[in-house]
Design a protein around this motif. Structure first.
Motif, PDB file in Angstrom:
ATOM      1  N   THR A 271      32.546  39.118  28.594  1.00 19.36           N
ATOM      2  CA  THR A 271      33.280  38.414  29.650  1.00 19.36           C
ATOM      3  C   THR A 271      34.430  39.240  30.209  1.00 19.36           C
ATOM      4  O   THR A 271      34.970  38.895  31.270  1.00 19.36           O
ATOM      5  N   GLY A 272      34.807  40.327  29.526  1.00 21.31           N
ATOM      6  CA  GLY A 272      35.923  41.125  29.986  1.00 21.31           C
ATOM      7  C   GLY A 272      37.254  40.415  29.775  1.00 21.31           C
ATOM      8  O   GLY A 272      37.382  39.539  28.918  1.00 21.31           O
ATOM      9  N   PHE A 273      38.254  40.788  30.550  1.00 21.30           N
ATOM     10  CA  PHE A 273      39.578  40.167  30.465  1.00 21.30           C
ATOM     11  C   PHE A 273      39.650  38.945  31.379  1.00 21.30           C
ATOM     12  O   PHE A 273      38.832  38.786  32.300  1.00 21.30           O
ATOM     13  N   HIS A 274      40.653  38.112  31.120  1.00 17.14           N
ATOM     14  CA  HIS A 274      40.936  36.979  32.006  1.00 17.14           C
ATOM     15  C   HIS A 274      42.435  36.976  32.287  1.00 17.14           C
ATOM     16  O   HIS A 274      43.257  36.817  31.366  1.00 17.14           O
ATOM     17  N   GLU A 275      42.780  37.172  33.559  1.00 15.05           N
ATOM     18  CA  GLU A 275      44.169  37.234  34.012  1.00 15.05           C
ATOM     19  C   GLU A 275      44.935  38.381  33.349  1.00 15.05           C
ATOM     20  O   GLU A 275      46.162  38.389  33.291  1.00 15.05           O
ATOM     21  N   ARG A 276      44.210  39.318  32.789  1.00 12.88           N
ATOM     22  CA  ARG A 276      44.756  40.593  32.333  1.00 12.88           C
ATOM     23  C   ARG A 276      43.811  41.663  32.854  1.00 12.88           C
ATOM     24  O   ARG A 276      42.740  41.362  33.360  1.00 12.88           O
TER      25      ARG A 276
ATOM     26  N   GLN B  51      42.392  39.325  40.183  1.00 12.65           N
ATOM     27  CA  GLN B  51      42.712  38.650  41.447  1.00 12.65           C
ATOM     28  C   GLN B  51      44.187  38.772  41.821  1.00 12.65           C
ATOM     29  O   GLN B  51      44.539  39.021  42.984  1.00 12.65           O
ATOM     30  N   ALA B  52      45.076  38.636  40.852  1.00 13.75           N
ATOM     31  CA  ALA B  52      46.512  38.626  41.172  1.00 13.75           C
ATOM     32  C   ALA B  52      46.983  39.955  41.751  1.00 13.75           C
ATOM     33  O   ALA B  52      47.941  39.984  42.540  1.00 13.75           O
ATOM     34  N   ASP B  53      46.309  41.077  41.396  1.00 14.28           N
ATOM     35  CA  ASP B  53      46.780  42.394  41.820  1.00 14.28           C
ATOM     36  C   ASP B  53      45.824  43.113  42.765  1.00 14.28           C
ATOM     37  O   ASP B  53      46.090  44.251  43.148  1.00 14.28           O
TER      38      ASP B  53
ATOM     39  N   TYR C 226      38.900  37.481  47.794  1.00 13.81           N
ATOM     40  CA  TYR C 226      37.662  36.709  47.882  1.00 13.81           C
ATOM     41  C   TYR C 226      36.438  37.539  47.492  1.00 13.81           C
ATOM     42  O   TYR C 226      35.329  37.010  47.394  1.00 13.81           O
ATOM     43  N   GLU C 227      36.643  38.839  47.311  1.00 11.46           N
ATOM     44  CA  GLU C 227      35.563  39.736  46.917  1.00 11.46           C
ATOM     45  C   GLU C 227      36.043  40.551  45.718  1.00 11.46           C
ATOM     46  O   GLU C 227      36.403  41.719  45.817  1.00 11.46           O
ATOM     47  N   LEU C 228      36.055  39.893  44.559  1.00  9.13           N
ATOM     48  CA  LEU C 228      36.593  40.534  43.362  1.00  9.13           C
ATOM     49  C   LEU C 228      35.558  41.388  42.632  1.00  9.13           C
ATOM     50  O   LEU C 228      35.926  42.335  41.935  1.00  9.13           O
ATOM     51  N   SER C 229      34.283  41.064  42.775  1.00  8.87           N
ATOM     52  CA  SER C 229      33.237  41.756  42.029  1.00  8.87           C
ATOM     53  C   SER C 229      32.308  42.516  42.970  1.00  8.87           C
ATOM     54  O   SER C 229      31.906  41.998  44.019  1.00  8.87           O
ATOM     55  N   THR C 230      31.955  43.726  42.572  1.00  4.60           N
ATOM     56  CA  THR C 230      31.078  44.561  43.393  1.00  4.60           C
ATOM     57  C   THR C 230      29.624  44.132  43.325  1.00  4.60           C
ATOM     58  O   THR C 230      28.832  44.495  44.190  1.00  4.60           O
ATOM     59  N   GLY C 231      29.257  43.342  42.301  1.00  4.55           N
ATOM     60  CA  GLY C 231      27.830  43.180  42.030  1.00  4.55           C
ATOM     61  C   GLY C 231      27.304  44.513  41.525  1.00  4.55           C
ATOM     62  O   GLY C 231      28.060  45.478  41.332  1.00  4.55           O
ATOM     63  N   ARG C 232      26.028  44.611  41.315  1.00  2.00           N
ATOM     64  CA  ARG C 232      25.476  45.865  40.796  1.00  2.00           C
ATOM     65  C   ARG C 232      25.409  46.920  41.895  1.00  2.00           C
ATOM     66  O   ARG C 232      24.731  46.740  42.907  1.00  2.00           O
ATOM     67  N   LEU C 233      26.109  48.026  41.670  1.00  2.00           N
ATOM     68  CA  LEU C 233      26.084  49.160  42.582  1.00  2.00           C
ATOM     69  C   LEU C 233      25.197  50.249  41.982  1.00  2.00           C
ATOM     70  O   LEU C 233      25.386  50.627  40.814  1.00  2.00           O
TER      71      LEU C 233
END
Length: 401
Positions: free
Chosen positions: A287-292, A325-327, A355-362
């Motif tokens: 899941t990675g980090f959340h708000e970090r 998202q915050a940064d 509104y576009e935080l994730s690249t999806g698979r590149l």
């Protein structure tokens, strides 16, 4: 019947069936050793109404297999005669068991023989013809190709090798000129065939690179490999393309977010201003980090993320980045370079926003796509703040010298 003693008798009420009953009025049988005070109070003794019934049942079973002498009734039989009848029954059961065991052994022998014949047939099907230098003319989806039988049979044990072993030439579908016709995609089969040719001249120091396949046709290519039974031959213990960090965790038997703690990878940042260094590995977790986030010391240069694989080599075929998202507006670069090993870096970009935080698979392409490496590097022209990084590709375990 008013007596304090009793004895066992028997009767045959119907169809020759023998039963036992307790005669409370009969005199005691010293030979049976039974002493009874009352029907309700049975003293401890070697014989009782219950055991008497059991004895009669055992005797009846014995008579069914080995009858007593003619004219001898059960109630008149001696212990010796009952013992002989029981012994005869046991002998009959032993003989029957022996017969059954012999039948099982015969069946097992037949099964082993059938297995041997099946293995011989499989060997004949997959065996390579002695004429391995023979040139085979192919019509692959309308495109003409030529190669040697040795190349087509180099993946021993595969369906492709069996098809061209020489044992099934008469069963192949052919075009009007007699060429063997394969109804598969010509460009994809050509890549597969090229790899088989390179494997013939490869060495441990210079292994054959895996084919460079465009991302949009990769599923069809993988399907073709599975169809011809070439997956283990081409990839060995590498396996198909998957989440690289999840695969390393699976091979190492560890948690995916603890790969650095378990000394499987090492994550190095040129500068760091986010989570402590011991927690950098969590960016590759499920899941990675959340708000970090994994981030540089904002404003510092240069800004790189280096991942060293300590016990594996990898080939990255794709990636997904998710920004914090915050940064994201102020501290996430929209372009970067990615380098595998000593290969030339690949330029990549994505328009990150709130509104576009994730690249999806590149997709990752370039000259390094065929090479397995033990180090990868991201370089950002300015800040980065990443909550999660997913790497897609293949993994192989490093050989221990």
């Amino acid at each position: 019947h008013g007596s304090s003693h009793g004895s066992i008798s028997s009767c045959a009420p119907a169809a020759g069936r023998t039963c036992a009953w307790w005669d409370w009025g009969a005199p005691p049988r010293p030979d049976l050793g039974a002493t009874m005070e009352t029907p309700e109070g049975i003293e401890s003794s070697p014989f009782s109404p219950a055991t008497g019934i059991e004895a009669a049942s055992t005797a009846n079973a014995a008579i069914a297999a080995g009858p007593l002498a003619v004219g001898v009734r059960l109630e008149e039989a001696t212990y010796e005669e009952l013992a002989e009848a029981i012994k005869a029954r046991l002998e009959k059961d032993r003989f029957k068991s022996t017969q059954q065991m012999e039948e099982v052994e015969v069946a097992e022998k037949s099964l082993r023989e059938n297995q041997r014949l099946l293995e011989e047939m499989e060997h004949r099907i997959l065996s390579i013809s002695a004429q391995t230098d023979e040139v085979v003319e192919l019509n692959v989806g309308g495109q003409l190709m030529s190669t040697s039988r040795a190349v087509l049979c180099s993946a021993e044990g595969s369906l492709l090798a069996g098809m061209f072993s020489g044992n099934f030439d008469s069963g192949h579908r052919r075009d009007k000129d007699g060429r063997i016709f394969l109804d598969v995609d010509p460009p994809l089969f050509s890549k597969l065939l090229s790899h088989l040719r390179l494997r013939r001249i490869a060495s441990p120091e210079c292994p054959a690179p895996l084919p460079l396949v465009p991302e949009e046709v990769k599923p069809e290519y993988e399907m073709l490999i599975r169809y011809f039974g070439l997956e283990s031959f081409m990839y060995g213990d590498i396996g198909p393309s998957s989440n690289i960090m999840a695969r390393i965790a699976e091979l190492g038997g560890v948690c995916q977010s603890k790969l650095q703690s378990k000394e499987l990878v090492r994550v190095v940042l040129s500068t760091t201003g986010g989570v402590p260094g011991l927690n950098h590995e969590e960016v590759f977790g499920q899941t990675g980090f959340h708000e970090r986030s994994l981030e540089n010391s904002y404003g510092a240069q240069p800004n790189t993320i280096t991942v060293k694989f300590l016990k594996h080599r990898v080939r990255v075929e794709g990636m997904e980045l998710r920004a914090k998202q915050a940064d994201v507006q102020s501290h996430m670069s929209n372009s970067w370079t990615f380098r595998q090993g000593s290969e030339a870096p690949m330029h990549m970009s994505y328009p990150f926003s709130r509104y576009e935080l994730s690249t999806g698979r590149l997709p990752v392409s370039g000259s390094g796509v065929n090479t397995f490496v033990d180090e990868i590097v991201w370089s950002f022209p300015r800040d980065f703040c990443l909550e999660r990084i997913v790497l897609f590709g293949r993994v192989m375990t490093k050989r221990v010298p």
